[in-house]
Design a protein around this motif. Structure first.
Motif, PDB file in Angstrom:
ATOM      1  N   LEU A  56      -6.322  19.068  -9.520  1.00 42.10           N
ATOM      2  CA  LEU A  56      -7.707  18.709  -9.802  1.00 42.10           C
ATOM      3  C   LEU A  56      -7.779  17.957 -11.131  1.00 42.10           C
ATOM      4  N   VAL A  57      -8.479  16.817 -11.117  1.00 43.50           N
ATOM      5  CA  VAL A  57      -8.620  15.988 -12.315  1.00 43.50           C
ATOM      6  C   VAL A  57     -10.111  15.764 -12.565  1.00 43.50           C
ATOM      7  N   PRO A  58     -10.660  16.300 -13.657  1.00 42.09           N
ATOM      8  CA  PRO A  58     -12.086  16.076 -13.927  1.00 42.09           C
ATOM      9  C   PRO A  58     -12.353  14.627 -14.283  1.00 42.09           C
ATOM     10  N   GLY A  59     -13.577  14.174 -13.983  1.00 46.80           N
ATOM     11  CA  GLY A  59     -13.978  12.836 -14.398  1.00 46.80           C
ATOM     12  C   GLY A  59     -14.099  12.766 -15.908  1.00 46.80           C
ATOM     13  N   LYS A  60     -14.280  11.556 -16.439  1.00 41.42           N
ATOM     14  CA  LYS A  60     -14.401  11.398 -17.889  1.00 41.42           C
ATOM     15  C   LYS A  60     -15.560  10.475 -18.212  1.00 41.42           C
ATOM     16  N   GLY A  61     -16.056  10.570 -19.448  1.00 40.56           N
ATOM     17  CA  GLY A  61     -17.166   9.734 -19.860  1.00 40.56           C
ATOM     18  C   GLY A  61     -18.399  10.006 -19.018  1.00 40.56           C
ATOM     19  N   ARG A  62     -19.057   8.951 -18.582  1.00 42.01           N
ATOM     20  CA  ARG A  62     -20.265   9.093 -17.767  1.00 42.01           C
ATOM     21  C   ARG A  62     -19.981   9.734 -16.415  1.00 42.01           C
ATOM     22  N   ASP A  63     -18.714   9.706 -16.023  1.00 44.78           N
ATOM     23  CA  ASP A  63     -18.305  10.241 -14.725  1.00 44.78           C
ATOM     24  C   ASP A  63     -18.061  11.753 -14.783  1.00 44.78           C
ATOM     25  N   LYS A  64     -18.053  12.319 -15.983  1.00 44.41           N
ATOM     26  CA  LYS A  64     -17.558  13.673 -16.193  1.00 44.41           C
ATOM     27  C   LYS A  64     -18.270  14.721 -15.358  1.00 44.41           C
ATOM     28  N   ASN A  65     -19.572  14.669 -15.281  1.00 47.37           N
ATOM     29  CA  ASN A  65     -20.317  15.673 -14.531  1.00 47.37           C
ATOM     30  C   ASN A  65     -20.746  15.188 -13.148  1.00 47.37           C
ATOM     31  N   LYS A  66     -20.179  14.059 -12.736  1.00 53.26           N
ATOM     32  CA  LYS A  66     -20.542  13.488 -11.437  1.00 53.26           C
ATOM     33  C   LYS A  66     -19.462  13.672 -10.383  1.00 53.26           C
ATOM     34  N   ASN A  67     -18.202  13.537 -10.795  1.00 52.91           N
ATOM     35  CA  ASN A  67     -17.109  13.566  -9.827  1.00 52.91           C
ATOM     36  C   ASN A  67     -15.920  14.347 -10.361  1.00 52.91           C
ATOM     37  N   VAL A  68     -15.146  14.904  -9.448  1.00 52.72           N
ATOM     38  CA  VAL A  68     -13.794  15.338  -9.761  1.00 52.72           C
ATOM     39  C   VAL A  68     -12.861  14.600  -8.800  1.00 52.72           C
ATOM     40  N   TYR A  69     -11.606  14.529  -9.180  1.00 50.94           N
ATOM     41  CA  TYR A  69     -10.617  13.818  -8.386  1.00 50.94           C
ATOM     42  C   TYR A  69      -9.485  14.778  -8.036  1.00 50.94           C
ATOM     43  N   ILE A  70      -8.949  14.620  -6.861  1.00 50.31           N
ATOM     44  CA  ILE A  70      -7.842  15.451  -6.404  1.00 50.31           C
ATOM     45  C   ILE A  70      -6.631  14.554  -6.194  1.00 50.31           C
ATOM     46  N   TYR A  71      -5.585  14.757  -7.030  1.00 49.61           N
ATOM     47  CA  TYR A  71      -4.329  14.035  -6.842  1.00 49.61           C
ATOM     48  C   TYR A  71      -3.504  14.808  -5.817  1.00 49.61           C
ATOM     49  N   VAL A  72      -3.207  14.163  -4.713  1.00 46.90           N
ATOM     50  CA  VAL A  72      -2.503  14.802  -3.606  1.00 46.90           C
ATOM     51  C   VAL A  72      -1.054  14.332  -3.583  1.00 46.90           C
ATOM     52  N   SER A  73      -0.147  15.297  -3.677  1.00 46.00           N
ATOM     53  CA  SER A  73       1.286  15.000  -3.617  1.00 46.00           C
ATOM     54  C   SER A  73       1.825  15.390  -2.246  1.00 46.00           C
ATOM     55  N   SER A  74       2.624  14.507  -1.672  1.00 40.95           N
ATOM     56  CA  SER A  74       3.202  14.743  -0.350  1.00 40.95           C
ATOM     57  C   SER A  74       4.476  13.921  -0.218  1.00 40.95           C
ATOM     58  N   TYR A  75       5.280  14.254   0.779  1.00 38.34           N
ATOM     59  CA  TYR A  75       6.565  13.560   0.908  1.00 38.34           C
ATOM     60  C   TYR A  75       7.145  13.769   2.298  1.00 38.34           C
ATOM     61  N   GLN A  76       8.396  13.411   2.474  1.00 38.73           N
ATOM     62  CA  GLN A  76       9.125  13.502   3.737  1.00 38.73           C
ATOM     63  C   GLN A  76       8.501  12.672   4.859  1.00 38.73           C
ATOM     64  N   PRO A  77       8.404  11.362   4.655  1.00 38.55           N
ATOM     65  CA  PRO A  77       7.928  10.483   5.734  1.00 38.55           C
ATOM     66  C   PRO A  77       8.977  10.335   6.832  1.00 38.55           C
ATOM     67  N   ALA A  78       8.550   9.840   7.961  1.00 41.25           N
ATOM     68  CA  ALA A  78       9.468   9.546   9.072  1.00 41.25           C
ATOM     69  C   ALA A  78       8.920   8.368   9.865  1.00 41.25           C
ATOM     70  N   ALA A  79       9.797   7.571  10.392  1.00 40.46           N
ATOM     71  CA  ALA A  79       9.394   6.358  11.103  1.00 40.46           C
ATOM     72  C   ALA A  79       8.537   6.664  12.324  1.00 40.46           C
ATOM     73  N   ASN A  80       8.679   7.851  12.907  1.00 44.43           N
ATOM     74  CA  ASN A  80       7.902   8.198  14.106  1.00 44.43           C
ATOM     75  C   ASN A  80       6.659   9.009  13.793  1.00 44.43           C
ATOM     76  N   PHE A  81       6.267   9.086  12.493  1.00 46.16           N
ATOM     77  CA  PHE A  81       5.027   9.745  12.100  1.00 46.16           C
ATOM     78  C   PHE A  81       3.966   8.669  11.857  1.00 46.16           C
ATOM     79  N   PRO A  82       2.988   8.533  12.720  1.00 49.89           N
ATOM     80  CA  PRO A  82       2.002   7.456  12.557  1.00 49.89           C
ATOM     81  C   PRO A  82       1.264   7.477  11.229  1.00 49.89           C
ATOM     82  N   ASP A  83       1.005   8.670  10.677  1.00 48.19           N
ATOM     83  CA  ASP A  83       0.256   8.778   9.417  1.00 48.19           C
ATOM     84  C   ASP A  83       1.149   9.130   8.234  1.00 48.19           C
ATOM     85  N   CYS A  84       2.446   8.981   8.422  1.00 43.75           N
ATOM     86  CA  CYS A  84       3.377   9.347   7.344  1.00 43.75           C
ATOM     87  C   CYS A  84       4.668   8.551   7.491  1.00 43.75           C
ATOM     88  N   ALA A  85       4.501   7.234   7.515  1.00 45.29           N
ATOM     89  CA  ALA A  85       5.659   6.361   7.718  1.00 45.29           C
ATOM     90  C   ALA A  85       6.256   5.933   6.378  1.00 45.29           C
TER      91      ALA A  85
END
Length: 475
Positions: A167-196
């Motif tokens: 979780l990454v809080p917004g900053k400046g004018r964005d601070k109380n409006k949005n938060v951001y989620i950095y998503v880490s993932s791995y292990q792609p495969a050529a036959n994975f349509p959403d993870c190539a």
């Protein structure tokens, strides 16, 4: 659980050996099966077994806010009332399967990571191959304003799912409006349509606080445009994205543990993190997680040798593999200083390797608590980057059934240590030591360990919503 005389002797002897920098290696020093042992400065306050709805699946990560702990589990998550840690109790459990259920909390929102390809995004979903285009994995968002009855409000699909999230809080004018989620993932495969392949990126979800149901992927920055570390001998997996990212938002920096690489980011622009430094290590098989020192002049990276399932806390593996690596940040670069690994050898039936931990907020020193699976948890001091040392520990002996498990995550929050054990549930632990006593006076409103916040002059610095209150949507 009371300790036998022999267990106390084993615990005390191992502590002396560890503090002296000597291996506690003899087979006689391995605790009896299922026995709880710990150093003399550590107390086992309480164990809370896993609630029945998710008793059959393993505990994983923990997040904290106000008087509550949120414990992830492969089968969902549970909420615990920790107002009085000596009488902590489960308030509710949500059955919503999907490995590995990394969790972060902000106001009335709980974010959970799903890295298990499902036939749909519901809590009634079942596993389905990632080769099927319609399969889903990513992030689920819950409204936890009512701790007794959390509500599932939104899912966001991400490429290759969400192994971990930050979780990454917004900053400046964005601070109380949005938060951001950095998503880490791995292990792609050529036959994975959403993870190539190539999959050298992270996904960033933007969450409007007044309308969290409108959360969506807002950016997918490529971390390794020229590819990561893919050919080093001994790698568990070649770099194809990151395993975990820790942000120090108030300083606009982040550290990425990216499988074969350790990375520093500039995150001034939340949707466009920039890599500022990279490093590799021939002793590291899998860069797993990262923790900054409070002054952000050091980073501790962990190596999950064996993927968490192997017995690597032994003489054969040695002290420099499956360990922590301490780096100092010098003129923007990562400079290696030393390794730290628990010196308490484990039985060959016990999976043990460096895993999730957090700082203990001690003024003027760098001390953290860390999980080591069946090595239990270790409390250690890295104030001297070149000479880290263990100052306390808690662990269980080998499982009598010969199986694996242990403590997945161990974090310090408002005077106590909480450990999420695969099989045994939630442990509440306390350390009484002159090196850590000042931390008892530090209080935070919230702790997501991958979202570090500074502590200053003996007081926690935890801005933003605490105790489940904030603007908009109960947030």
């Amino acid at each position: 659980m009371s300790l036998s005389r022999r267990s106390i002797v084993v615990a005390a002897a191992a502590t002396v050996l560890a503090l002296a920098g000597l291996p506690a290696a003899a087979a006689a020093d391995i605790p009896p099966a299922d026995a709880v042992v710990h150093s003399p400065n550590v107390t086992h306050v309480l164990n809370i077994p896993k609630p029945d709805p998710i008793a059959g699946t393993i505990n994983t990560d923990i997040a904290f806010q106000g008087d509550y702990a949120y414990v992830g589990n492969y089968g969902g998550f549970s909420i615990y009332d920790i107002r009085n840690p000596k009488k902590a109790k489960a308030v509710s459990s949500v059955v919503c399967p999907g490995a590995q259920m990394d969790v972060s909390v902000y106001g009335d929102l709980l974010f959970t990571a799903v890295d298990s390809s499902r036939n749909d995004d519901s809590c009634n979903s079942t596993g389905q191959s990632a080769t099927v285009k319609e399969s889903w994995e990513g992030v689920r968002i819950f409204d936890v304003s009512d701790k007794t009855n959390p509500k599932y409000i939104k899912s966001v699909e991400t490429n290759c799912g969400s192994h971990t999230l930050t979780l990454v809080p917004g900053k400046g004018r964005d601070k109380n409006k949005n938060v951001y989620i950095y998503v880490s993932s791995y292990q792609p495969a050529a036959n994975f349509p959403d993870c190539a392949p190539p999959h050298d990126k992270i996904s960033i979800i933007k969450v409007p606080l007044r309308d969290p149901a409108a959360a969506e992927v807002a950016a997918t920055p490529v971390v390794f445009p020229d590819g990561g570390n893919e050919t080093q001998p001994g790698l568990l997996l070649p770099t194809s994205g990151c395993h975990d990212i820790t942000v120090y938002a108030e300083k606009d920096i982040a550290a990425g543990a990216c499988m074969g690489d350790g990375v520093l980011f500039d995150i001034k622009d939340r949707l466009n993190p920039k890599v500022t430094a990279r490093t590799t290590d021939p002793n590291f098989a899998f860069w797993h997680s990262a923790t900054f020192s409070n002054d952000a002049r050091k980073v501790v990276f962990t190596d999950e040798l064996g993927g968490g399932g192997a017995p690597t806390c032994n003489e054969a593996t040695g002290p420099n593999r499956g360990a922590d690596a301490i780096y100092e940040i010098v003129r923007g670069k990562l400079v290696f200083k030393s390794y730290f690994k628990i010196a308490r050898y484990q039985d060959d039936s016990e999976n043990c390797v460096a895993h999730n931990g957090s700082l203990i907020p001690v003024k003027g020193r760098d001390i953290m608590v860390q999980a080591w699976y069946m090595g239990g948890l270790s409390i250690w001091d890295f104030t001297d980057s070149t000479r880290p040392r263990e100052i306390g520990y808690f662990e269980r002996g080998p499982r009598s059934d010969g199986g694996g498990g242990g403590i997945w995550s161990a974090y310090y929050y408002n005077g106590y240590i909480y450990g999420a054990d695969f099989n045994e549930g939630l442990d509440v632990i306390k350390i009484d030591d002159r090196l850590t006593d000042s931390a008892k006076h530090v209080r935070f409103d919230r702790l997501n360990t991958q979202t570090q916040e500074s502590y200053k002059d003996g007081h926690g610095h935890g801005p933003g919503p605490g105790h489940g209150h904030g603007p908009g949507h109960g947030h």
